[in-house]
Structure formats: C-alpha cells, structure tokens
Motif scaffolding. Structure first.
Motif, short mmCIF file in Angstrom:
data_model
loop_
_atom_site.label_atom_id
_atom_site.label_comp_id
_atom_site.label_asym_id
_atom_site.label_seq_id
_atom_site.Cartn_x
_atom_site.Cartn_y
_atom_site.Cartn_z
N ALA A 152 3.16 -4.83 3.96
CA ALA A 152 4.35 -5.72 4.50
C ALA A 152 4.43 -5.10 5.88
O ALA A 152 4.21 -5.94 6.72
N GLY A 153 5.18 -4.19 5.96
CA GLY A 153 6.17 -3.49 6.86
C GLY A 153 4.78 -3.21 7.20
O GLY A 153 4.99 -3.66 9.40
N ARG A 154 3.72 -2.78 7.72
CA ARG A 154 2.46 -2.85 7.74
C ARG A 154 1.99 -3.86 9.43
O ARG A 154 2.03 -4.17 10.30
N ILE A 155 1.47 -5.20 8.52
CA ILE A 155 1.40 -6.79 8.86
C ILE A 155 2.04 -7.08 9.78
O ILE A 155 2.15 -7.64 10.67
N SER A 156 3.78 -7.59 8.72
CA SER A 156 4.42 -8.10 9.17
C SER A 156 5.63 -7.84 9.61
O SER A 156 6.58 -8.19 9.95
N ASN A 160 9.35 -8.00 5.05
CA ASN A 160 8.84 -8.52 4.55
C ASN A 160 8.04 -7.92 3.20
O ASN A 160 8.18 -7.27 3.26
N TYR A 161 7.26 -8.16 2.83
CA TYR A 161 7.27 -7.98 1.27
C TYR A 161 5.79 -8.68 0.33
O TYR A 161 5.30 -9.77 1.04
N PHE A 162 4.77 -7.62 0.14
CA PHE A 162 4.18 -8.62 -1.13
C PHE A 162 5.26 -8.04 -2.12
O PHE A 162 4.86 -7.72 -2.72
#
Length: 426
Positions: A152-156, A160-162
């Motif tokens: 999530a950190g990489r993407i958002s 953030n979290y999945f």
RNA sequence: GGAGAGGUGGCAGAGUGGCCGAAUGCGCUAGAUUGCUAAUCUGGUGUCUUGGGAAACCGGGACCGAGGGUUCGAAUCCCUCCCUCUCCGCCA
C-alpha cells in the motif's frame, strides 16, 4: 453559522462561547462592520428606490422631458455606484468573519483545553484480561496474512493498507451489520457521493478551517473528497424548505472516508489507527428547531452506537468532550472510546455531535413549522461504525491464544456462519 | 470529449428592454354553498433583508440557476461558470 441577530442582542454569549472553545474570534470588529453596513445600506436602499422611481418616470416621459431625466438618473447612478463600491469590501469581510464565529457550546460542556480534559460519563464492559501474550492488531493481522501496508505504501503512500482474506471479509461484515442495524431502527438507507463541492464543505462547517484535513481534486474541478458521509447527508436537503410534519429525517449511509491527516507525522504510525481512507457507516438526523428534542436525538444516536459496541462484546467509555476540544460548530459532542489492548487504553471510535441550526444556516436547510413559519433545522450526526478502528478493537479484543479471532454473535451471519477467523498460528 | 436545446414561484408554464415579484393553470389554505363525498364560487398563498408597530400588518430594498457586464432602466441583451435534456463518441 450563527445568527447575526442573536450576536447583536447578546455579543457576550458569543464571546464566552468562543473563549470556552479556545477559538479566537473578533466579535467587536464584526459588530462594528454590521453597524456600519446597516446604516449605509439604508442609504443605498433609498438611492435605489429613487433610481427605480426615476426609471418609471422615464418610461412615461415625453421625448422632450427625457434628456433632463437622463442626466438626473446618471448622477444618481454614480452616487449609488460609489456607495456600493465602498460597502462591498465591508460586506465581504463581514461574511468572512461570520463564517468563523463559533457556535456557543451547551452549558453541560465541561471547561477544558484539549482532549485530556474531556469528562468521562460512564464505562461499559470490562477491558479484557489476557491469559496469554496478546498481540496488537498489526502483528496479528500480519501473522495471518491479512494486511499489506508495504504494498500500500508503494502504491498509495504511507497510512494506506490492503486488507486480505478474512480481514477483508470482516470489514464487509461489520459495515453490513452496522448499516442494517440502523435501517432496522427506521433510518433511511442512503448511498452518497463522496466527492463534494467546496460549498458542501463550507455548509457543514468543515471549511473554512479544515482545508488541510481534506483532499481536494486539482483546480480543474471544485471538488473535495469527504472525510465522512455526514457532509453529503447533511447537505442533501440544503437550499430547500422541508415540510415540518416530515421531521425528523433520519439517514444512514455507508461511504469511504478520506483524511489527509496533515500535521500528524509520527503520531499513531503503526497499524490501522490513523489512516487516509476507511469505510464508515454514519447516522444523520435532521430535526425541527427544538433544543430539548435535539438533546433527545443526541442521546438516541449515541445509544445506537453503544448498542452496536455492546453487541460486539467490546468495552468502551463515553466522554463529554470539553470546550477546547469541540469543533467550531458543535454545541456538544460525545465521543465513544473503545478499549484497545495495544494502546492499553480507550481509543476514539465514535463521535456524536449536535449542532442546533449552525450547519442548517450555512446550508439554507429549513422547514415550515405547524404555524407556517420558516425555520432552520437542527442537525446531528454520529458514527455507527468506522471500519479500521472497529477492526482494531475486534481483532485485539477477540483474539484467541492460538491467533484466531472470535466472531461476535451479530457478525456470524455476515460471515457465512463462521465463529472464528484465521488459522491457528504456530 | 463533439453538436444542439434549455434552466422562471410547491409543480406545470407564459413572459425578448420600462406598466413584471412576475399572466394562466394545478396544488395548498380560509370562507361560502352543500344531506355526505364530489363539484362550484370568493379571498389568500414565495424567500431574504431593513424601517415602523405590542401584534395583525404596513413601507423600502434584494432575489427569475450562480457570478460579472452593457443600459437612465435587465427575467429579457453580452461574458464566464454550474446544472438538466437530446444526439454522437468513449467507458464502469
């Protein structure tokens, strides 16, 4: 927004209110502007009246009379324009200041500077004692493969979290249950827009002041992501005059909520406590202007949330939020804090506010009462369940020694009859 | 995204520069009539603001999607924005 007529009558009420809320506010400047504007606009109105009358004469005038009249009208016009130009900036300043005047808090609101001075009203349920080494929600969720904050950190980015697997299912179950809990109580289920115009943010009292907390789309659109469904729900009937016989209107909505969490660097960085996006079921009441009834609604929506927590076997406490921790518009606020073992304390999970007509004035949300008089509504709202904080409480409080999580009874049907989530951990 | 048509009172709908806060119809409301219902007739029926009044009410100003502009004068003309509808394209 407060009622400027009340402010004229009793400025001290508003001075005291602002002081109790620890919000700076220049009431004197406001009164001065109001005074000057009222005097001058009377003059402006007289000029306009003459201008209008002159226009009528012009229509009836013979061609011979016209040039003289025209000259007269021109002069008037110039005078009026000069006056308007003088007044416009004053009016603008007044409007701006008026948006910033805090709604005076109720007498029952305790004095205090910040959340440390909130007053506990009651504790319900016993915090769980563990006979084993309890995990915090993050280590538990990671061990079960239920969460991925790295991705999530990489993407958002951070906060953030999945959610994966059973935890994703549990999130849905909690939201569904909370939603239906309210529908059973007669709240009208609503699906709301989470992108709103600045107008709606101002109308509900988040702006001006809360701009740093809200995500704003770029300047191609005048749109913000809401931090709560309170915004679209409360704004739903803005600009209209409702039939008083239909009040109170009770709504429940499930929505995504977005918060920038600016200025919270280093605070609650681990886990799901403080995140940029979560799901929330929110209850909103739009009621007649009756402070007694408003208090009753306030207690009722508070109880709705408490019921849910009790049915989840969660321990919580209710606090009466002190003046310094109140928002600009709130008359009174009760927070519910749910026991979270990893915090070794109670963490805020719910917030129940009543506003009187503060939001309604900004939104032009009115109704016609039994006597035919137009009045501003009273508005209230409370969380029913906010996904992430509810998940923290459920995981941490209902974890078992083997790393599985017990499902509280009301959620079992929403999880296909399962009573435990996850697999025994080695 | 492209082309076009529109946004007027609770609703429908007229109004293309002054006599328009706005016809007419419906709705709502009070009264009259009526054996009851229905129908009919008469009156009333927007919001905000300001001044006067104890109040009923009376006077002034603003508001015809929003904001600017032209004009002595704008619902009406011009500009920008927002929204709705129709057709085309794209898409969940």
């Amino acid at each position: 927004m407060i009622d400027i007529k009340l402010l004229r009558q009793d400025p001290d009420l508003f001075r005291a209110g602002a002081a109790k809320k620890r919000i700076a506010c220049d009431i004197d400047r406001l009164l001065e502007l109001d005074q000057r504007l009222r005097e001058s606009s009377q003059r402006a109105d007289e000029l306009r009246a003459r201008q209008k009358a002159g226009g009528k004469r012009m229509a009836e005038a013979s061609p011979a009379e016209r040039p003289a009249l025209l000259e007269e009208q021109r002069a008037q016009k110039a005078e009026l324009k000069a006056l308007d130009d003088e007044l416009a900036p004053l009016q603008e300043e007044l409007d701006r200041l008026l948006l910033r005047v805090p709604n005076p808090p109720a007498a029952e609101v305790p004095e205090g500077r910040d959340d440390s001075e909130n007053v506990e009203l009651r504790r319900v349920g016993e915090p769980r004692q563990f006979a084993f080494e309890a995990r915090d929600h993050m280590s538990l969720a990671e061990a079960q493969g239920w969460i991925d904050v790295q991705a999530a950190g990489r993407i958002s980015g951070s906060r953030n979290y999945f959610l994966l697997g059973d935890l994703a299912l549990l999130e849905q179950a909690v939201m569904r249950y909370a939603f239906e809990h309210m529908v059973k109580k007669g709240f009208v289920p609503v699906s709301v827009p989470t992108l709103v115009r600045t107008e709606a943010m101002v109308g509900t009292g988040y702006f001006p002041g809360g701009e740093e907390q809200a995500y704003r789309c770029d300047d191609r659109d005048d749109l913000c992501l809401v931090g709560t469904a309170e915004v679209p729900l409360t704004a739903l009937h803005g600009g209209s005059i409702l039939d008083g016989a239909r009040l109170p209107l009770k709504y429940v909505a499930l929505s995504s909520c977005y918060r920038r969490e600016a200025g919270t660097y280093g605070k609650d960085t681990r886990g799901l406590y403080r995140v940029h996006q979560f799901l929330k079921v929110e209850q909103v009441v739009i009621a007649a202007a009756d402070s007694k009834a408003s208090v009753a609604h306030h207690l009722a929506i508070l109880e709705n949330a408490e019921e849910l927590l009790r049915s989840f076997d969660l321990a919580y406490r209710v606090v009466n939020v002190c003046g310094g921790d109140l928002g600009q518009g709130q008359v009174q606020k009760f927070d519910i804090e749910t026991w979270m073992p990893s915090r070794e304390g109670y963490g805020e999970t719910h917030s129940a506010s009543r506003f009187h007509d503060y939001q309604a004035r900004r939104l032009a949300l009115r109704y016609r009462d039994a006597d035919g008089k137009v009045q501003f509504c009273h508005t209230l709202n409370n969380t029913v369940a906010a996904s992430t904080r509810m998940l923290i409480a459920l995981l941490e409080n209902h974890q078992q020694a083997d790393g599985t999580v017990r499902v509280p009874a009301p959620l079992v049907p929403y999880l296909g009859g399962r009573t435990h989530l996850g697999v025994p951990l080695g």
